[in-house]
Motif scaffolding. Structure first.
Motif, mmCIF file in Angstrom:
data_model
loop_
_atom_site.group_PDB
_atom_site.id
_atom_site.type_symbol
_atom_site.label_atom_id
_atom_site.label_comp_id
_atom_site.label_asym_id
_atom_site.label_seq_id
_atom_site.Cartn_x
_atom_site.Cartn_y
_atom_site.Cartn_z
ATOM 1 N N SER A 45 14.452 -89.182 -12.476
ATOM 2 C CA SER A 45 15.110 -90.216 -13.277
ATOM 3 C C SER A 45 16.341 -90.849 -12.615
ATOM 4 C CB SER A 45 15.508 -89.646 -14.645
ATOM 5 O OG SER A 45 16.385 -88.556 -14.501
ATOM 6 N N ASN A 46 16.664 -90.451 -11.382
ATOM 7 C CA ASN A 46 17.847 -90.981 -10.694
ATOM 8 C C ASN A 46 17.573 -91.122 -9.205
ATOM 9 O OD1 ASN A 46 20.274 -90.720 -12.746
ATOM 10 N ND2 ASN A 46 19.014 -88.893 -12.977
ATOM 11 N N GLN A 47 18.251 -92.063 -8.588
ATOM 12 C CA GLN A 47 18.183 -92.197 -7.139
ATOM 13 C C GLN A 47 19.474 -91.646 -6.550
ATOM 14 O OE1 GLN A 47 16.718 -95.843 -5.603
ATOM 15 N NE2 GLN A 47 17.566 -95.512 -3.575
ATOM 16 N N TYR A 48 19.337 -90.770 -5.573
ATOM 17 C CA TYR A 48 20.491 -90.117 -4.951
ATOM 18 C C TYR A 48 20.640 -90.546 -3.498
ATOM 19 C CZ TYR A 48 20.567 -87.303 -9.114
ATOM 20 O OH TYR A 48 20.639 -86.912 -10.431
ATOM 21 N N ASP A 49 21.895 -90.535 -3.050
ATOM 22 C CA ASP A 49 22.184 -90.777 -1.647
ATOM 23 C C ASP A 49 22.115 -89.480 -0.838
ATOM 24 O OD1 ASP A 49 22.893 -93.642 -1.830
ATOM 25 O OD2 ASP A 49 24.501 -92.876 -3.109
ATOM 26 N N ILE A 50 22.410 -88.369 -1.506
ATOM 27 C CA ILE A 50 22.413 -87.037 -0.887
ATOM 28 C C ILE A 50 22.026 -86.018 -1.961
ATOM 29 C CG2 ILE A 50 23.867 -85.184 0.111
ATOM 30 C CD1 ILE A 50 23.759 -87.362 2.103
ATOM 31 N N ILE A 51 21.267 -84.995 -1.561
ATOM 32 C CA ILE A 51 21.027 -83.836 -2.420
ATOM 33 C C ILE A 51 21.524 -82.609 -1.660
ATOM 34 C CG2 ILE A 51 19.304 -82.363 -3.549
ATOM 35 C CD1 ILE A 51 17.531 -84.903 -3.790
ATOM 36 N N ILE A 52 22.357 -81.812 -2.320
ATOM 37 C CA ILE A 52 22.819 -80.546 -1.745
ATOM 38 C C ILE A 52 22.045 -79.453 -2.461
ATOM 39 C CG2 ILE A 52 24.782 -79.008 -1.381
ATOM 40 C CD1 ILE A 52 26.525 -81.600 -1.465
ATOM 41 N N MET A 53 21.251 -78.693 -1.717
ATOM 42 C CA MET A 53 20.266 -77.786 -2.306
ATOM 43 C C MET A 53 20.496 -76.341 -1.877
ATOM 44 S SD MET A 53 17.299 -77.702 -4.074
ATOM 45 C CE MET A 53 16.587 -79.347 -3.984
ATOM 46 N N ASP A 54 20.845 -75.490 -2.846
ATOM 47 C CA ASP A 54 20.873 -74.051 -2.593
ATOM 48 C C ASP A 54 19.432 -73.615 -2.316
ATOM 49 O OD1 ASP A 54 21.591 -71.354 -2.506
ATOM 50 O OD2 ASP A 54 21.717 -71.148 -4.678
ATOM 51 N N LEU A 55 19.239 -72.675 -1.412
ATOM 52 C CA LEU A 55 17.884 -72.244 -1.096
ATOM 53 C C LEU A 55 17.401 -71.090 -1.964
ATOM 54 C CD1 LEU A 55 17.758 -72.512 2.800
ATOM 55 C CD2 LEU A 55 17.109 -74.195 1.063
ATOM 56 N N MET A 56 18.302 -70.230 -2.404
ATOM 57 C CA MET A 56 17.922 -69.039 -3.171
ATOM 58 C C MET A 56 18.304 -69.232 -4.637
ATOM 59 S SD MET A 56 17.035 -66.616 -0.662
ATOM 60 C CE MET A 56 17.289 -65.118 -1.533
ATOM 61 N N MET A 57 17.296 -69.583 -5.461
ATOM 62 C CA MET A 57 17.539 -69.825 -6.888
ATOM 63 C C MET A 57 16.375 -69.279 -7.700
ATOM 64 S SD MET A 57 18.943 -73.749 -6.900
ATOM 65 C CE MET A 57 17.498 -74.386 -6.046
ATOM 66 N N PRO A 58 16.631 -68.973 -8.971
ATOM 67 C CA PRO A 58 15.542 -68.550 -9.854
ATOM 68 C C PRO A 58 14.692 -69.755 -10.276
ATOM 69 C CG PRO A 58 17.577 -68.703 -11.096
ATOM 70 C CD PRO A 58 17.918 -68.963 -9.641
ATOM 71 N N ASN A 59 13.575 -69.472 -10.887
ATOM 72 C CA ASN A 59 12.654 -70.464 -11.450
ATOM 73 C C ASN A 59 11.915 -71.261 -10.378
ATOM 74 O OD1 ASN A 59 13.396 -69.702 -14.096
ATOM 75 N ND2 ASN A 59 15.136 -71.099 -14.005
ATOM 76 N N LEU A 60 12.643 -71.939 -9.509
ATOM 77 C CA LEU A 60 12.042 -72.672 -8.393
ATOM 78 C C LEU A 60 13.079 -72.709 -7.285
ATOM 79 C CD1 LEU A 60 9.508 -74.343 -7.563
ATOM 80 C CD2 LEU A 60 10.746 -76.368 -8.342
ATOM 81 N N ASP A 61 12.789 -72.038 -6.168
ATOM 82 C CA ASP A 61 13.793 -71.964 -5.104
ATOM 83 C C ASP A 61 13.965 -73.308 -4.399
ATOM 84 O OD1 ASP A 61 12.040 -72.268 -2.818
ATOM 85 O OD2 ASP A 61 11.511 -70.157 -2.956
ATOM 86 N N GLN A 79 12.787 -89.885 1.324
ATOM 87 C CA GLN A 79 13.744 -90.139 2.405
ATOM 88 C C GLN A 79 15.156 -89.630 2.145
ATOM 89 O OE1 GLN A 79 11.664 -92.812 1.305
ATOM 90 N NE2 GLN A 79 10.251 -92.331 2.953
ATOM 91 N N VAL A 80 15.499 -89.307 0.916
ATOM 92 C CA VAL A 80 16.872 -88.899 0.626
ATOM 93 C C VAL A 80 17.246 -87.669 1.467
ATOM 94 C CG1 VAL A 80 16.207 -87.483 -1.379
ATOM 95 C CG2 VAL A 80 18.539 -88.341 -1.201
ATOM 96 N N PRO A 81 18.398 -87.680 2.114
ATOM 97 C CA PRO A 81 18.817 -86.495 2.859
ATOM 98 C C PRO A 81 19.030 -85.301 1.907
ATOM 99 C CG PRO A 81 20.089 -88.407 3.535
ATOM 100 C CD PRO A 81 19.332 -88.794 2.297
ATOM 101 N N ILE A 82 18.398 -84.184 2.247
ATOM 102 C CA ILE A 82 18.579 -82.951 1.480
ATOM 103 C C ILE A 82 19.265 -81.951 2.396
ATOM 104 C CG2 ILE A 82 17.473 -81.064 0.231
ATOM 105 C CD1 ILE A 82 15.217 -83.013 -0.521
ATOM 106 N N ILE A 83 20.461 -81.553 1.987
ATOM 107 C CA ILE A 83 21.288 -80.637 2.767
ATOM 108 C C ILE A 83 21.210 -79.259 2.135
ATOM 109 C CG2 ILE A 83 23.627 -80.121 3.549
ATOM 110 C CD1 ILE A 83 24.151 -83.203 3.312
ATOM 111 N N ALA A 84 20.692 -78.293 2.868
ATOM 112 C CA ALA A 84 20.633 -76.922 2.374
ATOM 113 C C ALA A 84 22.036 -76.335 2.361
ATOM 114 C CB ALA A 84 19.719 -76.080 3.251
ATOM 115 N N SER A 85 22.323 -75.616 1.292
ATOM 116 C CA SER A 85 23.570 -74.877 1.150
ATOM 117 C C SER A 85 23.161 -73.409 1.089
ATOM 118 C CB SER A 85 24.266 -75.313 -0.145
ATOM 119 O OG SER A 85 25.302 -74.433 -0.479
#
Length: 123
Positions: A45-61, A79-85
């Motif tokens: 539902s939104n367009q992002y310029d950046i996504i910061i994504m934790d790798l270890m999470m419950p429900n869906l990693d 194409q949105v840059p996804i930065i792993a945290s």
């Protein structure tokens, strides 16, 4: 700086708040998600310029969520840059992360300057 929109995906409340504080200034709009499932919903539902994504999470990693985001046909999700945290070892896992669609990473614990250095690469 022009307005940028960032999605922060982090299951740990304290880490989510720290990242939010690092990003809160000027024209930065931030949405927060507590897991990969919530991230998918935000991306639909939104367009992002950046996504910061934790790798270890419950429900869906973070890797599974990244793979799903990359297959969505909405809001520039492929194409949105996804930065792993992550605290995981990039030396042994980076190729695996990139194969899932991760663009870059910041290694926990990271400073505000380290986070912005990576973000500024993509905005």
């Amino acid at each position: 700086m022009a307005s940028i929109k960032i999605l922060v995906v982090e299951d740990d409340d304290i880490n989510r708040e720290i990242i939010h504080e690092f990003l809160t200034f000027g024209e930065v709009n931030i949405d927060l998600a507590a897991d990969g499932l919530e991230a998918i919903s935000w991306v639909k539902s939104n367009q992002y310029d950046i996504i910061i994504m934790d790798l270890m999470m419950p429900n869906l990693d973070g890797l599974a969520a990244t793979r799903m985001i990359r297959t969505l046909d909405v809001n520039n999700s492929a194409q949105v840059p996804i930065i792993a945290s992550t605290a995981r070892d990039p030396a042994t896992e980076l190729a695996h992360w990139q194969a899932a669609g991760i663009t870059d990473y910041v290694h926990k614990p990271f400073s505000e300057d380290e986070l912005w250095a990576v973000i500024n690469t993509y905005i």
